[in-house]
Design a protein around this motif. Structure first.
Motif, short mmCIF file in Angstrom:
data_model
loop_
_atom_site.label_atom_id
_atom_site.label_comp_id
_atom_site.label_asym_id
_atom_site.label_seq_id
_atom_site.Cartn_x
_atom_site.Cartn_y
_atom_site.Cartn_z
N LYS A 121 42.45 41.16 38.32
CA LYS A 121 43.69 41.89 38.06
C LYS A 121 43.47 43.40 38.21
CE LYS A 121 44.93 38.41 34.63
NZ LYS A 121 45.05 38.13 33.18
N SER A 122 44.23 44.01 39.10
CA SER A 122 44.21 45.47 39.20
C SER A 122 45.23 46.07 38.25
CB SER A 122 44.50 45.92 40.63
OG SER A 122 45.76 45.46 41.06
N ARG A 123 46.33 45.33 38.04
CA ARG A 123 47.35 45.71 37.06
C ARG A 123 47.85 44.45 36.39
NH1 ARG A 123 52.06 49.24 39.43
NH2 ARG A 123 52.68 48.98 37.24
N ARG A 124 48.16 44.54 35.09
CA ARG A 124 48.58 43.38 34.32
C ARG A 124 50.09 43.18 34.33
NH1 ARG A 124 44.85 41.00 31.24
NH2 ARG A 124 46.55 39.99 30.09
N GLY A 125 50.83 44.02 35.08
CA GLY A 125 52.27 43.88 35.10
C GLY A 125 52.90 44.53 33.88
N LYS A 126 54.17 44.20 33.62
CA LYS A 126 54.90 44.79 32.50
C LYS A 126 54.56 44.06 31.21
CE LYS A 126 58.81 46.29 35.35
NZ LYS A 126 60.28 46.17 35.57
N ASP A 149 31.57 39.48 32.50
CA ASP A 149 32.70 40.40 32.44
C ASP A 149 34.00 39.63 32.68
OD1 ASP A 149 34.40 42.51 32.40
OD2 ASP A 149 33.72 43.41 34.28
N MET A 150 34.76 39.42 31.59
CA MET A 150 35.99 38.65 31.67
C MET A 150 37.23 39.54 31.57
SD MET A 150 34.90 35.52 31.88
CE MET A 150 36.34 34.56 31.46
N LYS A 151 37.06 40.85 31.51
CA LYS A 151 38.17 41.74 31.19
C LYS A 151 39.27 41.71 32.25
CE LYS A 151 35.51 44.90 28.30
NZ LYS A 151 35.04 46.27 28.09
N ALA A 152 38.93 41.52 33.51
CA ALA A 152 39.95 41.50 34.56
C ALA A 152 40.05 40.15 35.25
CB ALA A 152 39.63 42.59 35.60
N SER A 153 39.31 39.18 34.76
CA SER A 153 39.29 37.88 35.42
C SER A 153 40.53 37.06 35.07
CB SER A 153 38.03 37.11 35.03
OG SER A 153 38.08 36.74 33.67
N SER A 154 40.70 35.96 35.77
CA SER A 154 41.84 35.07 35.53
C SER A 154 41.48 33.68 36.05
CB SER A 154 43.09 35.60 36.26
OG SER A 154 42.93 35.48 37.66
N ARG A 187 27.87 31.54 46.24
CA ARG A 187 28.19 32.82 46.89
C ARG A 187 29.63 33.19 46.57
NH1 ARG A 187 28.61 34.26 53.34
NH2 ARG A 187 28.55 36.53 53.11
N SER A 188 29.82 34.33 45.92
CA SER A 188 31.16 34.68 45.45
C SER A 188 31.54 36.09 45.86
CB SER A 188 31.24 34.54 43.93
OG SER A 188 30.36 35.45 43.30
N THR A 189 32.85 36.32 45.84
CA THR A 189 33.40 37.64 46.09
C THR A 189 34.70 37.75 45.30
OG1 THR A 189 34.04 39.26 47.79
CG2 THR A 189 34.75 36.97 48.12
N THR A 190 35.35 38.88 45.36
CA THR A 190 36.58 39.09 44.60
C THR A 190 37.69 39.66 45.46
OG1 THR A 190 35.94 41.34 43.94
CG2 THR A 190 35.27 39.51 42.48
N VAL A 191 38.91 39.43 45.04
CA VAL A 191 40.09 40.09 45.62
C VAL A 191 40.93 40.61 44.46
CG1 VAL A 191 40.15 38.70 47.72
CG2 VAL A 191 41.40 37.93 45.70
N GLU A 192 41.53 41.75 44.65
CA GLU A 192 42.37 42.33 43.60
C GLU A 192 43.83 41.94 43.81
OE1 GLU A 192 41.88 46.52 43.26
OE2 GLU A 192 39.95 46.36 42.24
N TYR A 193 44.56 41.83 42.71
CA TYR A 193 45.99 41.53 42.80
C TYR A 193 46.70 42.13 41.60
CZ TYR A 193 45.49 37.97 39.14
OH TYR A 193 45.25 37.33 37.94
N GLU A 194 47.98 42.33 41.75
CA GLU A 194 48.83 42.80 40.66
C GLU A 194 49.62 41.62 40.10
OE1 GLU A 194 51.30 46.08 41.59
OE2 GLU A 194 49.67 47.31 42.43
N VAL A 195 49.63 41.49 38.80
CA VAL A 195 50.38 40.42 38.15
C VAL A 195 51.87 40.63 38.43
CG1 VAL A 195 50.99 39.32 35.97
CG2 VAL A 195 48.65 40.13 36.36
N GLN A 196 52.54 39.58 38.92
CA GLN A 196 53.95 39.66 39.27
C GLN A 196 54.82 39.23 38.08
OE1 GLN A 196 54.66 40.82 42.61
NE2 GLN A 196 52.48 41.21 42.27
N GLU A 197 56.09 39.63 38.15
CA GLU A 197 57.04 39.22 37.12
C GLU A 197 57.50 37.79 37.37
OE1 GLU A 197 58.03 40.99 34.32
OE2 GLU A 197 56.32 42.17 35.01
N ARG A 198 57.70 37.04 36.29
CA ARG A 198 58.24 35.69 36.40
C ARG A 198 59.69 35.76 36.87
NH1 ARG A 198 55.88 31.52 33.16
NH2 ARG A 198 57.95 30.61 33.04
N GLN A 199 60.06 34.85 37.79
CA GLN A 199 61.45 34.79 38.23
C GLN A 199 62.32 34.07 37.21
OE1 GLN A 199 61.97 33.38 42.21
NE2 GLN A 199 64.18 33.65 42.21
N TYR A 200 61.74 33.01 36.60
CA TYR A 200 62.48 32.23 35.60
C TYR A 200 61.60 32.01 34.38
CZ TYR A 200 65.27 31.04 39.73
OH TYR A 200 66.03 31.09 40.87
N GLY A 201 62.25 31.88 33.22
CA GLY A 201 61.54 31.49 32.01
C GLY A 201 60.70 32.62 31.41
#
Length: 312
Positions: A121-126, A149-154, A187-201
């Motif tokens: 996670k690069s950003r946790r969203g709203k 390090d679990m602080k940004a993992s998912s 063998r591992s690597t990472t990609v960053e993403y921004e948490v998106q807003e839920r469309q429903y619920g």
């Protein structure tokens, strides 16, 4: 062509099923990725499984199963992995807070030879300041407990088939998927993403459920809390020695004052440590008890007829 299996744990996500299935199908067809979508209804009280069945009629690559009751997200993930036929598997949220456009990026990295692609996670969203602080505390504690390090993992990650087979081969019943992928190595690597807003619920995670989740995963994956019991015992001994020396000095100097303040404080401190220690030991005994019983992680009530795989 390699097949990509997408595992989508779903709990009361009826409104999201159709949109999620369509968005992912269009994405993979555009990217020319062979795929299957596996929705796991975790004892949903709404029509989640029925919505999956409707999507399956439109697209044969959509598959689904339903638990007999709510067994939790960890069980849903492993149930989906157990029936996945893909050469690689992606685990992501059904509400698309994990952005779909990141999945092809993960897939391309897998084609380059990476066996685990972690979504970071690069950003946790709203989120409210309190929720953000609570989540930060939760992941900070978990990072210390499991020494990762679990602080940004998912749970948003891609796994090669060999990694999936390793995880499915584990005998333990109380699993922590997010940490097990670190533990497995490869063998591992990472990609960053921004948490998106839920469309429903709304999110199904409350503060109490997050706290319970932290306790369960801490005791199922790490023995550090047990070591804290020894540390608390040493602290109690230290307090006792200091108070013993103080009492003897005052006695021989003739300045000892009768009273219960010191005694009461000592009893409160030692009693608190003892009760906390018993609580920690109790959690581990509960984990052992659950493991010894050998009950399955989940019970499948029904599934679509296009599912084939190794069932638990």
């Amino acid at each position: 062509m390699a097949v990509l299996s997408v595992i989508l744990p779903s709990y009361n996500e009826q409104k999201n099923i159709s949109n999620t299935a369509q968005v992912l199908a269009e994405l993979f067809e555009r990217e020319q990725i062979d795929y299957e979508l596996i929705f796991v209804s975790d004892g949903s009280a709404d029509g989640t499984y029925e919505a999956v069945c409707e999507e399956k009629k439109k697209n044969s690559r959509v598959k689904g199963m339903e638990f007999s009751r709510n067994f939790g997200k960890e069980a849903s993930i492993f149930a989906g992995l157990s029936v996945a036929v893909g050469d690689a598997c992606v685990v992501m949220d059904c509400d698309l807070q994990h952005p779909p456009e990141t999945v092809p990026e993960m897939y391309r990295l897998w084609e380059q030879g990476y066996e685990v692609v972690e979504g970071i996670k690069s950003r946790r969203g709203k989120e409210s300041l309190f929720h953000r602080s609570f989540a930060g505390l939760f992941y900070g504690i978990m990072s210390r407990l499991i020494k990762m390090d679990m602080k940004a993992s998912s749970d948003f990650k891609l796994l090669d088939r060999k990694v999936v087979n390793v995880l499915l081969g584990l005998k333990e019943r109380n699993t922590f998927f997010r940490a097990l992928t670190f533990w497995a190595g490869f063998r591992s690597t990472t990609v960053e993403y921004e948490v998106q807003e839920r469309q429903y619920g709304e999110s199904k995670w409350s503060y109490s459920s997050l706290f319970s989740y932290a306790i369960q995963n801490a005791t199922s994956f790490s023995t550090l809390p047990l070591q804290l019991v020894t540390l608390m015992g040493m602290v109690c001994i230290g307090f006792s020695l200091i108070l013993a020396v103080q009492t003897l000095v005052k006695y021989f100097m003739g300045t000892a004052v009768e009273g219960f303040t010191t005694v009461i404080l000592l009893i409160l401190i030692v009693g608190g440590f003892i009760m906390l220690s018993l609580g920690i030991i109790g959690h581990y005994l509960a984990r052992i008890y659950e493991e010894v019983k050998g009950r399955p992680k989940y019970i499948i009530k029904q599934m679509t007829d296009n599912i084939r795989g190794n069932m638990e």
